[in-house]
Design a protein around this motif. Structure first.
Motif, PDB file in Angstrom:
ATOM      1  N   THR A 165      28.576  43.482  42.878  1.00 53.20           N
ATOM      2  CA  THR A 165      28.490  42.401  42.257  1.00 53.20           C
ATOM      3  C   THR A 165      27.180  42.019  42.075  1.00 53.20           C
ATOM      4  N   LEU A 166      27.034  41.689  40.631  1.00 52.06           N
ATOM      5  CA  LEU A 166      25.745  41.022  40.293  1.00 52.06           C
ATOM      6  C   LEU A 166      25.526  39.801  40.158  1.00 52.06           C
ATOM      7  N   PHE A 167      26.658  38.985  39.916  1.00 47.72           N
ATOM      8  CA  PHE A 167      26.682  37.472  39.813  1.00 47.72           C
ATOM      9  C   PHE A 167      28.213  36.986  40.346  1.00 47.72           C
ATOM     10  N   GLU A 168      28.371  36.109  41.176  1.00 47.11           N
ATOM     11  CA  GLU A 168      29.658  35.712  41.497  1.00 47.11           C
ATOM     12  C   GLU A 168      29.548  34.057  41.852  1.00 47.11           C
ATOM     13  N   GLN A 169      30.719  33.534  41.532  1.00 47.12           N
ATOM     14  CA  GLN A 169      30.721  32.026  41.842  1.00 47.12           C
ATOM     15  C   GLN A 169      32.341  31.738  41.887  1.00 47.12           C
ATOM     16  N   ALA A 170      32.382  31.153  43.217  1.00 43.07           N
ATOM     17  CA  ALA A 170      34.031  31.014  43.317  1.00 43.07           C
ATOM     18  C   ALA A 170      34.046  29.394  43.922  1.00 43.07           C
ATOM     19  N   GLU A 171      35.246  28.881  43.509  1.00 46.90           N
ATOM     20  CA  GLU A 171      35.608  27.466  43.946  1.00 46.90           C
ATOM     21  C   GLU A 171      37.093  27.357  44.103  1.00 46.90           C
ATOM     22  N   GLY A 172      37.685  27.084  45.106  1.00 47.19           N
ATOM     23  CA  GLY A 172      39.358  27.022  45.569  1.00 47.19           C
ATOM     24  C   GLY A 172      39.611  28.399  44.996  1.00 47.19           C
ATOM     25  N   PRO A 173      40.642  28.241  44.087  1.00 46.88           N
ATOM     26  CA  PRO A 173      41.400  29.693  43.666  1.00 46.88           C
ATOM     27  C   PRO A 173      40.586  30.364  42.297  1.00 46.88           C
ATOM     28  N   ARG A 174      39.634  29.609  42.065  1.00 50.07           N
ATOM     29  CA  ARG A 174      38.983  30.217  40.724  1.00 50.07           C
ATOM     30  C   ARG A 174      37.764  31.129  40.936  1.00 50.07           C
ATOM     31  N   ARG A 175      37.519  32.159  40.534  1.00 51.25           N
ATOM     32  CA  ARG A 175      36.487  33.202  40.846  1.00 51.25           C
ATOM     33  C   ARG A 175      35.944  33.749  39.439  1.00 51.25           C
ATOM     34  N   PHE A 176      34.612  33.770  39.238  1.00 53.64           N
ATOM     35  CA  PHE A 176      33.980  34.161  38.232  1.00 53.64           C
ATOM     36  C   PHE A 176      33.139  35.343  38.596  1.00 53.64           C
ATOM     37  N   ALA A 177      33.019  36.485  38.223  1.00 53.27           N
ATOM     38  CA  ALA A 177      32.105  37.644  38.784  1.00 53.27           C
ATOM     39  C   ALA A 177      31.771  38.538  37.446  1.00 53.27           C
ATOM     40  N   ILE A 178      30.500  38.879  37.616  1.00 52.12           N
ATOM     41  CA  ILE A 178      30.014  39.973  36.796  1.00 52.12           C
ATOM     42  C   ILE A 178      29.621  41.184  37.708  1.00 52.12           C
ATOM     43  N   GLU A 179      30.233  42.319  37.492  1.00 47.03           N
ATOM     44  CA  GLU A 179      30.366  43.406  38.443  1.00 47.03           C
ATOM     45  C   GLU A 179      30.111  44.729  37.892  1.00 47.03           C
ATOM     46  N   ILE A 180      29.548  45.666  38.658  1.00 49.19           N
ATOM     47  CA  ILE A 180      29.763  47.075  38.116  1.00 49.19           C
ATOM     48  C   ILE A 180      31.034  47.744  38.815  1.00 49.19           C
ATOM     49  N   ARG A 181      31.938  48.114  38.218  1.00 52.63           N
ATOM     50  CA  ARG A 181      32.869  48.982  38.372  1.00 52.63           C
ATOM     51  C   ARG A 181      33.034  50.332  37.757  1.00 52.63           C
ATOM     52  N   ASP A 182      33.307  51.369  38.447  1.00 59.33           N
ATOM     53  CA  ASP A 182      33.490  52.503  37.848  1.00 59.33           C
ATOM     54  C   ASP A 182      32.659  52.868  36.574  1.00 59.33           C
ATOM     55  N   GLY A 183      31.162  52.822  36.956  1.00 55.60           N
ATOM     56  CA  GLY A 183      30.204  53.038  36.053  1.00 55.60           C
ATOM     57  C   GLY A 183      30.067  52.507  34.747  1.00 55.60           C
ATOM     58  N   ALA A 184      30.661  51.070  34.773  1.00 53.99           N
ATOM     59  CA  ALA A 184      30.502  50.307  33.596  1.00 53.99           C
ATOM     60  C   ALA A 184      30.449  48.656  34.189  1.00 53.99           C
ATOM     61  N   LEU A 185      29.906  47.758  33.315  1.00 54.12           N
ATOM     62  CA  LEU A 185      29.900  46.315  33.506  1.00 54.12           C
ATOM     63  C   LEU A 185      31.185  46.062  33.574  1.00 54.12           C
ATOM     64  N   GLN A 186      31.715  44.973  34.358  1.00 55.43           N
ATOM     65  CA  GLN A 186      33.056  44.333  34.286  1.00 55.43           C
ATOM     66  C   GLN A 186      32.808  42.884  34.546  1.00 55.43           C
ATOM     67  N   LEU A 187      33.622  42.000  33.812  1.00 64.57           N
ATOM     68  CA  LEU A 187      33.951  40.716  33.846  1.00 64.57           C
ATOM     69  C   LEU A 187      35.081  40.271  34.579  1.00 64.57           C
ATOM     70  N   SER A 188      35.078  39.524  35.606  1.00 63.50           N
ATOM     71  CA  SER A 188      36.268  39.142  36.304  1.00 63.50           C
ATOM     72  C   SER A 188      36.389  37.522  36.224  1.00 63.50           C
ATOM     73  N   ILE A 189      37.216  37.188  35.682  1.00 67.12           N
ATOM     74  CA  ILE A 189      37.557  35.774  35.705  1.00 67.12           C
ATOM     75  C   ILE A 189      39.105  35.457  36.389  1.00 67.12           C
ATOM     76  N   ASP A 190      39.133  34.897  37.491  1.00 65.69           N
ATOM     77  CA  ASP A 190      40.295  34.689  38.459  1.00 65.69           C
ATOM     78  C   ASP A 190      40.803  36.227  38.667  1.00 65.69           C
ATOM     79  N   ARG A 191      42.062  36.535  38.185  1.00 69.37           N
ATOM     80  CA  ARG A 191      42.414  37.809  38.280  1.00 69.37           C
ATOM     81  C   ARG A 191      42.458  38.799  37.196  1.00 69.37           C
ATOM     82  N   LYS A 192      41.722  38.232  35.979  1.00 70.79           N
ATOM     83  CA  LYS A 192      41.822  38.974  34.893  1.00 70.79           C
ATOM     84  C   LYS A 192      40.389  39.803  34.751  1.00 70.79           C
ATOM     85  N   GLN A 193      40.443  41.081  34.550  1.00 72.90           N
ATOM     86  CA  GLN A 193      39.119  41.691  34.111  1.00 72.90           C
ATOM     87  C   GLN A 193      39.103  42.407  32.827  1.00 72.90           C
TER      88      GLN A 193
END
Length: 350
Positions: free
Chosen positions: A236-264
């Motif tokens: 995880t490069l950047f992550e912020q969470a508040e209550g049920p909400r989560r925003f994250a910029i990650e590395i997943r399986d060799g590439a950049l991934q953006l996660s907003i709540d439950r959507k990637q």
């Protein structure tokens, strides 16, 4: 870089008037051209208020002519009269290495007419330049440069300094110092929606909540960093969470991934293990854009939510990291390209 060296050598003796500067106090000066044409870093639409990196080393700068801490350095616009906001990230006179950041008001597209003037060598103990925060526009919320000796500090005027840091400083990055992270946890160190926070036993940075760091759906968001991952499986490069909400910029399986709540959503271009690369993610207006080494690496539909809370950097990431930035704006493609163009080791923009 070669053009920069030649300009320094050939133009250092030219007399240049500068508003608020006495040319007699700054006897050394050089004109640094900015090339946004096809021969440099080609910009299609241009960009404004971009912080550019100037690298000084024994091959292009006479460190013996400057003060040992670089406090007599000054930067002016192309007219040689208008001071530009800048700061010195690092100035190592003994090893003859320095990194200077300067904000240029505009970068026109496909142009070789823009330039900077660099002044140095004031023998009259001139006051140091303005503090670091002035180098960045109001949208820049966080800049971590990792050239400090004790603990990372936010270089903007927002004072978003990490409250907790277990990274190891002292690594050599693309821009001065870098941080090494040796982590043992996967994603969700802050806690995924509906789940308990996982133990955080690895290296990471934690930054307290602040008004400037709160993500705004109306303003958008931009993240940039230099990374050298030991592996590209997860992190995880950047992550912020508040209550049920989560925003994250990650590395997943060799590439950049953006996660907003439950959507990637993921980038198109794969990352490389064991190599420095510049990454950027922008989110706003219902779209996410991914960049690797200044080039677009895919766009996806993504809706940014308002999210506050603590910011986490590095959970589950193993490797080195440098120049981590966040902004409450969607930076244009040419802005991202110019950032990378000035920061890469053989910068062709300058």
């Amino acid at each position: 870089m070669k053009r920069f060296l030649l300009l320094l050598a050939a133009l250092a003796s030219f007399p240049v008037p500068a508003q608020g500067l006495d040319p007699g106090d700054w006897p050394h000066k050089a004109r640094i051209s900015i090339d946004t044409s096809a021969t440099g870093v080609e910009l299609q639409e241009g960009a404004a208020r971009v912080p550019l990196a100037l690298r000084l080393h024994t091959g292009n700068f006479a460190f013996a002519e400057a003060k040992p801490d670089g406090s007599d350095l000054r930067v002016a616009a192309a007219d040689g009269k208008t001071p530009l906001p800048f700061h010195v990230e690092s100035f190592d006179a003994a090893n003859e290495l320095a990194v200077i950041w300067v904000q240029v008001p505009r970068l026109p597209p496909r142009s070789v007419s823009e330039a900077l003037w660099l002044y140095w060598g004031n023998p009259k103990s001139a006051a140091p330049a303005a503090p670091r925060g002035g180098t960045y526009d109001a949208a820049q919320t966080l800049v971590l440069q990792f050239s400090e000796k004790d603990a990372p500090r936010d270089a903007t005027g927002n004072a978003n300094h990490p409250r907790e840091s277990t990274v190891r400083l002292g690594a050599i990055g693309p821009l001065g110092g870098a941080a090494t992270l040796e982590s043992t946890v996967g994603p969700g160190a802050i806690g995924p929606p509906g789940g308990a926070a996982k133990p955080d036993r690895g290296a990471r940075l934690k930054i307290p909540p602040s008004a400037s760091l709160k993500l705004s759906a109306s303003a958008g968001f931009t993240f940039t960093a230099w990374i050298k991952p030991a592996d590209i499986k997860a992190g995880t490069l950047f992550e912020q969470a508040e209550g049920p909400r989560r925003f994250a910029i990650e590395i997943r399986d060799g590439a950049l991934q953006l996660s907003i709540d439950r959507k990637q959503v993921k980038a198109d271009k794969p990352l490389q293990a064991g190599a420095w690369q510049h990454v950027a993610v922008t989110v706003g207006g219902g779209k996410a854009a991914f960049y690797v080494d200044g080039a677009l690496s895919g766009t996806q539909e993504a809706a940014l939510s308002d999210v506050g809370g603590e910011v986490g950097i590095g959970a589950g990431f193993r490797g080195d990291i440098d120049e981590v930035t966040a902004a409450s704006a969607v930076r244009p493609a040419d802005y991202i390209k110019a950032l990378y163009g000035s920061q890469q080791p053989d910068a062709q923009l300058l």
